[in-house]
Design a protein around this motif. Structure first.
Motif, PDB file in Angstrom:
ATOM      1  N   GLN A  94      -4.747 -10.196  -3.161  1.00 19.82           N
ATOM      2  CA  GLN A  94      -3.545 -10.237  -2.344  1.00 19.82           C
ATOM      3  C   GLN A  94      -2.428  -9.428  -2.992  1.00 19.82           C
ATOM      4  O   GLN A  94      -2.473  -9.125  -4.184  1.00 19.82           O
ATOM      5  CB  GLN A  94      -3.061 -11.692  -2.188  1.00 19.82           C
ATOM      6  CG  GLN A  94      -4.052 -12.629  -1.563  1.00 19.82           C
ATOM      7  CD  GLN A  94      -4.236 -12.415  -0.084  1.00 19.82           C
ATOM      8  OE1 GLN A  94      -3.267 -12.250   0.657  1.00 19.82           O
ATOM      9  NE2 GLN A  94      -5.492 -12.398   0.368  1.00 19.82           N
ATOM     10  N   GLU A  95      -1.414  -9.129  -2.184  1.00 24.18           N
ATOM     11  CA  GLU A  95      -0.173  -8.602  -2.735  1.00 24.18           C
ATOM     12  C   GLU A  95       0.563  -9.745  -3.435  1.00 24.18           C
ATOM     13  O   GLU A  95       0.094 -10.883  -3.457  1.00 24.18           O
ATOM     14  CB  GLU A  95       0.690  -7.997  -1.621  1.00 24.18           C
ATOM     15  CG  GLU A  95       0.021  -6.887  -0.822  1.00 24.18           C
ATOM     16  CD  GLU A  95      -0.147  -5.611  -1.628  1.00 24.18           C
ATOM     17  OE1 GLU A  95       0.458  -5.488  -2.712  1.00 24.18           O
ATOM     18  OE2 GLU A  95      -0.894  -4.724  -1.170  1.00 24.18           O
ATOM     19  N   GLY A 154       2.324 -11.666   0.281  1.00 20.23           N
ATOM     20  CA  GLY A 154       1.520 -12.021  -0.869  1.00 20.23           C
ATOM     21  C   GLY A 154       1.682 -13.414  -1.439  1.00 20.23           C
ATOM     22  O   GLY A 154       2.107 -14.351  -0.772  1.00 20.23           O
ATOM     23  N   TYR A 166       6.725  -5.378 -10.482  1.00 22.55           N
ATOM     24  CA  TYR A 166       5.866  -5.570  -9.311  1.00 22.55           C
ATOM     25  C   TYR A 166       5.948  -4.334  -8.425  1.00 22.55           C
ATOM     26  O   TYR A 166       6.934  -3.581  -8.468  1.00 22.55           O
ATOM     27  CB  TYR A 166       6.308  -6.800  -8.507  1.00 22.55           C
ATOM     28  CG  TYR A 166       6.216  -8.089  -9.284  1.00 22.55           C
ATOM     29  CD1 TYR A 166       5.029  -8.814  -9.314  1.00 22.55           C
ATOM     30  CD2 TYR A 166       7.312  -8.567 -10.000  1.00 22.55           C
ATOM     31  CE1 TYR A 166       4.934  -9.992 -10.040  1.00 22.55           C
ATOM     32  CE2 TYR A 166       7.227  -9.746 -10.722  1.00 22.55           C
ATOM     33  CZ  TYR A 166       6.034 -10.451 -10.750  1.00 22.55           C
ATOM     34  OH  TYR A 166       5.940 -11.614 -11.469  1.00 22.55           O
ATOM     35  N   TRP A 198       4.768  -2.815  -4.316  1.00 19.40           N
ATOM     36  CA  TRP A 198       4.143  -2.952  -3.000  1.00 19.40           C
ATOM     37  C   TRP A 198       4.103  -1.557  -2.398  1.00 19.40           C
ATOM     38  O   TRP A 198       5.101  -0.834  -2.420  1.00 19.40           O
ATOM     39  CB  TRP A 198       4.946  -3.897  -2.107  1.00 19.40           C
ATOM     40  CG  TRP A 198       4.336  -4.074  -0.752  1.00 19.40           C
ATOM     41  CD1 TRP A 198       3.274  -4.859  -0.425  1.00 19.40           C
ATOM     42  CD2 TRP A 198       4.742  -3.428   0.460  1.00 19.40           C
ATOM     43  NE1 TRP A 198       2.987  -4.748   0.912  1.00 19.40           N
ATOM     44  CE2 TRP A 198       3.876  -3.878   1.484  1.00 19.40           C
ATOM     45  CE3 TRP A 198       5.756  -2.516   0.765  1.00 19.40           C
ATOM     46  CZ2 TRP A 198       3.990  -3.438   2.789  1.00 19.40           C
ATOM     47  CZ3 TRP A 198       5.864  -2.071   2.080  1.00 19.40           C
ATOM     48  CH2 TRP A 198       4.989  -2.546   3.081  1.00 19.40           C
ATOM     49  N   HIS A 238       9.961  -7.441   0.239  1.00 21.97           N
ATOM     50  CA  HIS A 238       8.843  -6.792  -0.444  1.00 21.97           C
ATOM     51  C   HIS A 238       8.997  -6.772  -1.959  1.00 21.97           C
ATOM     52  O   HIS A 238       8.093  -6.303  -2.655  1.00 21.97           O
ATOM     53  CB  HIS A 238       8.710  -5.346   0.029  1.00 21.97           C
ATOM     54  CG  HIS A 238       8.297  -5.207   1.458  1.00 21.97           C
ATOM     55  ND1 HIS A 238       7.108  -5.695   1.937  1.00 21.97           N
ATOM     56  CD2 HIS A 238       8.925  -4.630   2.520  1.00 21.97           C
ATOM     57  CE1 HIS A 238       7.010  -5.422   3.228  1.00 21.97           C
ATOM     58  NE2 HIS A 238       8.100  -4.789   3.601  1.00 21.97           N
TER      59      HIS A 238
END
Length: 394
Positions: free
Chosen positions: A146-147, A153, A203, A205, A215
């Motif tokens: 998953q994100e 996510g 992180y 995306w 996001h």
């Protein structure tokens, strides 16, 4: 004034505030102006439900689960006849569409499952509520890659677990929540190590290090902080320094960057920019103490106010209703009449719907892009002291 914004209302004054406010509420005659529009949106919900097809989007973000969530909130806060039945009907439809592919509350299966647990608990069907909690937990256990951000996510899955526990205390064990806190933290640590970043949590995306609430890092940090299962060393060694980096990298205007590499200072909306940081900074003030973060949260609301009313329109995700929640969050924290006045002027502006909508939403009935989000905001303004953005934990 940029063509991205309409001119904002006049600054707070006692005289102007008296037009809108009665104590810590809207003046009844001001709120009464919203009733025709609320009724119009309720009718729109019914029209939308009749138009649904088997392949219609069932998510919370822009699908019919968002309308279910809106009507569930309306039932809980106003007991409006028919809203609970709409919530149950749409939730049952969504439960038949689950695939197990996505785990987030807003864009995945966790939203309908968490809502099913809460709806059944509210309906005093404890056995079914317990079954949906179990299914929600199994969803995480079985999920493939998953994100990590809120919209798609694992951080969105953390929200779903905590959403359930706000209704059914302890339904999701702390060990389960801690497991996903560790998953999210480890991803950030590993990314930071691989990229040799000085920031302890990194992180991405779509190959971009986004900073905002939908996001990006702000949304992830919020979900970690409100989990209640982060150690002191994780708070001070990883989350705090990561948040401080976001603050240090603000634009000169005080607005927050949409992503690590973006130099554009155009976006002031929940998904990108200052509005999505207000709840995070308020929560950080509560968790870390010391008085460092609350003034920054107030600064962020000032950015929203000074920039003006979004020309895009009325929505929760990137419109005036979503930005109004910045002021409501600060009002809940500080009891500031100035912040409540700001929210009230936005409320008044929203009553112009749809005349000033500069961007026609792709999903006009939805929670985050369309009518349901405006309905959510208008309903909550009946009691600003309990108003919270749809993915925030009170």
């Amino acid at each position: 004034m940029s063509n991205r914004y309409h001119q904002r209302p006049p600054d707070y004054s006692i005289q102007d505030a008296e037009i809108y406010l009665s104590g810590y509420q809207l003046n009844p005659y001001v709120y009464a102006k919203s009733q025709n529009l609320i009724d119009y949106f309720i009718k729109g919900s019914h029209d939308y439900i009749r138009s649904l097809e088997p392949e219609s989007d069932h998510t919370v973000y822009v699908g019919y689960s968002g309308i279910a969530l809106t009507h569930f909130m309306i039932h809980l806060k106003t007991q409006r006849p028919g809203s609970f039945e709409i919530a149950k009907q749409l939730n049952n439809m969504a439960l038949r569409r689950l695939t197990g592919r996505r785990v987030s509350f807003l864009q995945g299966d966790a939203g309908p499952l968490a809502m099913a647990a809460a709806i059944n608990f509210t309906d005093r069907n404890d056995r079914q509520a317990t079954e949906y909690v179990s299914r929600l937990i199994r969803l995480g256990e079985k999920a493939k890659r998953q994100e990590f951000e809120v919209l798609n996510g694992w951080s969105g899955y953390l929200y779903a677990l905590q959403y359930v526990n706000t209704f059914i205390t302890g339904a999701v064990p702390g060990t389960v929540i801690r497991k996903y806190v560790e998953i999210v933290l480890n991803e950030g640590m590993n990314n930071a190590h691989r990229s040799q970043s000085r920031v302890p949590l990194v992180y991405s995306w779509a190959d971009t290090n986004y900073y905002g609430a939908a996001h990006g890092v702000a949304g992830i940090l919020y979900m970690l902080l409100c989990s209640g299962f982060v150690s002191s060393s994780e708070l001070h060694g990883f989350i705090g320094p990561t948040l401080d980096n976001l603050i240090q990298r603000r634009h000169p205007s005080g607005n927050y960057r949409s992503s690590e590499d973006s130099e554009s200072d155009k976006l002031v909306q929940w998904c990108h920019g200052a509005p999505g940081f207000v709840d995070l900074l308020i929560l950080a003030d509560q968790v870390f103490g010391g008085g460092k973060y609350l003034p920054l949260a107030e600064d962020a609301t000032d950015v929203v106010w000074e920039r003006g009313l979004l020309e895009k329109g009325y929505s929760i995700c990137h419109g005036v209703s979503g930005n109004a929640y910045s002021f409501l969050a600060m009002f809940r924290k500080t009891r500031s009449l100035e912040q409540l006045y700001r929210a009230a002027t936005y409320f008044q502006w929203v009553l112009t719907y749809p005349d000033k909508e500069g961007y026609k939403p792709d999903r006009p009935y939805s929670l985050f892009e369309g009518q349901a989000g405006v309905l959510y905001f208008l309903t909550e303004m009946a009691n600003p002291e309990t108003a919270a953005f749809p993915d925030q934990i009170l």
